[in-house]
Design an enzyme around this catalytic site. Structure first.
Site, PDB file in Angstrom:
ATOM      1  N   PHE A 214       0.862  -1.107  -0.011  1.00 50.65           N
ATOM      2  CA  PHE A 214       0.150  -0.018  -0.016  1.00 50.65           C
ATOM      3  C   PHE A 214       0.974   1.108  -0.054  1.00 50.65           C
ATOM      4  CE2 PHE A 214      -3.252  -2.818   1.552  1.00 50.65           C
ATOM      5  CZ  PHE A 214      -4.257  -2.518   0.941  1.00 50.65           C
ATOM      6  N   HIS A 215       0.719   2.206  -0.884  1.00 49.81           N
ATOM      7  CA  HIS A 215       1.434   3.449  -0.817  1.00 49.81           C
ATOM      8  C   HIS A 215       0.656   4.447  -1.319  1.00 49.81           C
ATOM      9  CE1 HIS A 215       1.912   2.385  -5.131  1.00 49.81           C
ATOM     10  NE2 HIS A 215       2.168   3.524  -5.339  1.00 49.81           N
TER      11      HIS A 215
END
Ligand code: UD1
Length: 370
Positions: A214-215
């Protein structure tokens, strides 16, 4: 012909490496024929990503040469980063006077260098053109639309790209459906990936874990979203071990909001992982949960189950025929879907047309013919 290819952020390296290799192969093939000109290929790294684990390791894994130019721009706001890249890249272009600049993907380095080249009347090629999420809140969508608008060669990875460019009025003669250079890298390194020792090193077996990345700012920049994500990961952790290589943006925010202590023991947090080892983790996982763009494509190519926590995807082929499931940002729904997958309800997928490891060769052939 002199070409400068631009890399800046992590997802760029695996897209440019096959192009560099294809140019080398082309030069080797033509060096014996005196009448045919060679292609001089230079690589410019903007420095948008600068940590060794986000950049250097990819040069090693993908056998890219040291960049000919390193602009060292680093982080900053979008305006700062884009402007700094433009100022530095202009100097390179004025000195080198290339015939063509090649940019890939949708990061800030892509639009910054594309715009700089075009203003100097240098021909521009965009690899991975035509993808659209139709969500202008995503900085990448702005980068994609603007880069495509000014490109002379638009190299498309999937058919939706052709339709999108058609509907935006781009002339057909600029658009080339060549396949996916990121998949070229995956195909090329298949054996090396199979030989990676990462699973052994982490004490994991195949299908033993869920791989998570996740970014995206929309998922990780805000305290309450990130907190919900942590709770979600803990829930997934009750089903299987979770391997979570953490992007610097996500890491900074987990630290800022002091969320580390809420992560359960089943979550294996680690630093960003190099290309070969990461692809081994993808290949052997029971499931990927991600908000990335490229990983949706890699899982589709490998036939690995993927849940994408976003409301849209610019890569619809991965949902239409691949193993990707676009779930939206409702984490309860994501948990239910993960549960089904881990209990054997798999999405059967196919490999998209022209994702055959030869996209870069097609690109070089087209560029060489002018
Ligand atoms: C960028 C791309 C995104 C891509 C992602 C892959 C844009 C608009 N976004 O987002 O499309 O999916 O890369 O990773 O170009 N940082 C470090 N070390 C690094 C790189 C970044 O600490 O090597 C920090 C930066 O200082 C910043 C944050 O991470 O605080 C985000 O970096 P940035 O390059 O602005 O965007 P990404 O979120 O990585």
């Amino acid at each position: 012909m002199k070409i400068i290819s631009v890399v800046g952020a992590r997802p760029n390296f695996m897209k440019v490496a096959p192009i560099h290799r294809a140019i080398k192969k082309y030069n080797q093939g033509t060096s014996k024929q005196q009448s045919v000109a060679l292609i001089k290929h230079l690589i410019c790294h903007t420095g948008q990503h600068y940590d060794d684990k986000m950049s250097k390791v990819f040069f090693e894994d993908l056998e890219l040469p040291r960049p000919d130019f390193y602009l060292g721009v680093g982080g900053g706001s979008h305006a700062e980063q884009t402007a700094k890249i433009m100022i530095e890249f202009e100097k390179v272009l004025l000195q080198e006077k290339p015939d063509l600049v090649l940019v890939v993907g949708d990061v800030n380095s892509t639009i910054a260098c594309g715009l700089t080249a075009k203003k100097l009347h240098i021909k521009l090629a965009h690899v991975e053109a035509g993808l659209r999420s139709f969500d202008l809140e995503m900085p990448e969508e702005i980068n994609r639309i603007l880069t495509d608008r000014i490109s002379d060669y638009l190299f498309v990875t999937e058919k939706s790209g052709i339709d999108n460019l058609n509907s935006e009025g781009v002339s057909d003669h600029k658009v080339f459906f060549v396949g996916n250079t990121m998949i070229d890298s995956l195909a090329y390194y298949e054996e090396k990936i199979a030989n990676s020792e990462i699973l052994k090193g982490m004490g994991l077996g195949a299908q033993d874990y869920v791989l998570v990345t996740f970014h995206r700012p929309s998922n990780v920049d805000d305290n309450s979203s990130l907190q919900k994500l942590v709770e979600f990961l803990n829930d997934i952790g009750k089903l299987k071990k979770v391997v979570f290589p953490v992007h610097p943006r996500t890491k900074n925010n987990i630290e800022k909001y002091k969320l580390n202590k809420f992560l359960s023991n089943s979550i294996i947090l680690c630093d960003p992982i190099g290309y070969i080892d990461f692809q081994r983790l993808v290949r052997d996982t029971a499931l990927v949960i991600t908000d990335s763009g490229g990983i949706q494509e890699e899982t589709t190519y490998l036939g690995v189950q993927c849940i994408t926590i976003r409301n849209n995807t610019e890569r619809p082929i991965t949902v239409d025929i691949g193993t990707n499931q676009l779930i939206g940002t409702n984490l309860n729904k994501a948990l239910a879907t993960a549960n089904k997958i881990l209990n054997g309800k798999l999405k059967i997928g196919a490999v998209p047309e022209k994702w055959d490891g030869r996209a870069a060769e097609r690109i070089v052939e087209i560029l060489e013919q002018g």
